[in-house]
Design a protein around this motif. Structure first.
Motif, short mmCIF file in Angstrom:
data_model
loop_
_atom_site.label_atom_id
_atom_site.label_comp_id
_atom_site.label_asym_id
_atom_site.label_seq_id
_atom_site.Cartn_x
_atom_site.Cartn_y
_atom_site.Cartn_z
N TRP A 87 0.33 -1.22 -0.31
CA TRP A 87 -0.34 -0.03 -0.10
C TRP A 87 0.72 1.02 0.44
O TRP A 87 1.92 1.34 0.51
CB TRP A 87 -1.24 0.09 1.53
CG TRP A 87 -1.77 1.68 1.42
CD1 TRP A 87 -2.99 1.47 1.18
CD2 TRP A 87 -1.44 2.07 2.42
NE1 TRP A 87 -3.15 2.95 1.70
CE2 TRP A 87 -2.22 3.00 2.21
CE3 TRP A 87 -0.16 2.37 2.93
CZ2 TRP A 87 -2.24 4.36 3.01
CZ3 TRP A 87 -0.11 3.82 3.80
CH2 TRP A 87 -0.71 4.87 3.53
N ARG A 88 0.30 1.74 -1.23
CA ARG A 88 1.49 3.29 -0.67
C ARG A 88 0.70 4.67 -1.44
O ARG A 88 -0.49 4.74 -1.90
CB ARG A 88 2.37 3.19 -2.01
CG ARG A 88 3.07 4.70 -2.31
CD ARG A 88 3.52 4.34 -3.72
NE ARG A 88 5.04 4.81 -2.96
CZ ARG A 88 6.10 4.09 -3.36
NH1 ARG A 88 6.77 3.45 -4.31
NH2 ARG A 88 7.48 4.68 -2.51
N GLU A 89 0.65 5.93 -0.26
CA GLU A 89 -0.34 6.98 -0.35
C GLU A 89 0.59 7.43 0.39
O GLU A 89 1.86 7.33 0.99
CB GLU A 89 -1.54 6.55 1.05
CG GLU A 89 -2.84 7.79 1.11
CD GLU A 89 -4.26 7.24 1.05
OE1 GLU A 89 -4.11 8.27 1.89
OE2 GLU A 89 -4.18 6.04 0.87
N ALA B 120 7.17 -10.46 7.18
CA ALA B 120 7.13 -9.87 7.96
C ALA B 120 6.83 -8.35 7.54
O ALA B 120 6.44 -8.33 5.87
CB ALA B 120 9.47 -9.31 6.85
N LEU B 121 6.82 -7.30 8.17
CA LEU B 121 5.66 -6.24 7.50
C LEU B 121 7.03 -4.92 7.58
O LEU B 121 7.74 -4.85 8.79
CB LEU B 121 4.98 -5.87 8.45
CG LEU B 121 3.67 -7.55 8.91
CD1 LEU B 121 3.33 -6.82 9.90
CD2 LEU B 121 2.92 -7.37 7.91
N SER B 122 6.62 -4.21 7.06
CA SER B 122 7.62 -3.11 6.91
C SER B 122 6.64 -1.41 6.67
O SER B 122 5.89 -1.27 5.57
CB SER B 122 9.11 -3.15 6.14
OG SER B 122 8.67 -2.75 4.78
N LEU B 123 7.09 -0.54 7.23
CA LEU B 123 6.71 0.94 7.58
C LEU B 123 7.27 1.90 6.80
O LEU B 123 7.96 2.00 7.98
CB LEU B 123 5.81 0.95 7.79
CG LEU B 123 4.65 2.50 8.08
CD1 LEU B 123 4.18 2.50 6.62
CD2 LEU B 123 4.32 3.00 9.25
N SER B 124 7.46 2.63 5.84
CA SER B 124 8.58 3.45 5.62
C SER B 124 7.97 4.77 5.60
O SER B 124 6.71 4.85 4.37
CB SER B 124 9.55 3.28 4.05
OG SER B 124 9.03 2.66 3.36
N LEU B 125 8.37 6.15 5.40
CA LEU B 125 7.93 7.38 5.66
C LEU B 125 9.01 8.23 4.75
O LEU B 125 10.10 7.95 5.10
CB LEU B 125 7.86 7.87 7.05
CG LEU B 125 6.62 7.05 7.65
CD1 LEU B 125 6.12 7.95 9.09
CD2 LEU B 125 5.27 7.06 6.96
N ALA B 126 8.43 8.46 4.04
CA ALA B 126 9.74 9.63 3.28
C ALA B 126 8.95 10.78 2.33
O ALA B 126 7.65 10.81 2.56
CB ALA B 126 10.23 8.64 2.01
#
Length: 102
Positions: free
Chosen positions: A28-30, A63-69
């Motif tokens: 998911w990307r938003e 494995a889950l990942s959440l990235s913020l940029a």
């Protein structure tokens, strides 16, 4: 902020065991808008484990990942703190053994 969630990220895209209920995708990307006004809005995403018959690997953790940029071309903005959170989920709902994403 640009946010991206990856479910079962250590598996190849077509072999991922966990999918989002909305869209049946493993990612998911938003773009999230931050404002100094009212408190931030909470966003809930529901994921599900595919049927056991659809995959062989039932032992390795998910494995889950959440990235913020920052968005590209954000002039003079700096993002402080953790920009990537990763966690592995073990066990099942009957026997939780840690691994939740903070």
């Amino acid at each position: 902020l640009e946010a991206e969630l990856q479910l079962d990220r250590l598996k190849p895209r077509l072999s991922r065991r966990v999918l989002l209920l909305r869209g049946h995708q493993a990612s998911w990307r938003e773009e999230l808008e931050l404002d100094t006004g009212p408190p931030p809005v909470c966003l809930n995403l529901t994921a599900y484990l595919r049927d056991e018959a659809d995959f062989k690997d039932k032992l390795s953790p998910v494995a889950l990942s959440l990235s913020l940029a920052l968005p590209e071309g954000a002039p003079g903005m700096v993002l402080y703190g953790d920009t990537l959170v990763q966690a592995q989920v073990w066990g099942n709902a009957a026997e939780p053994r840690g691994g939740h994403v903070p």
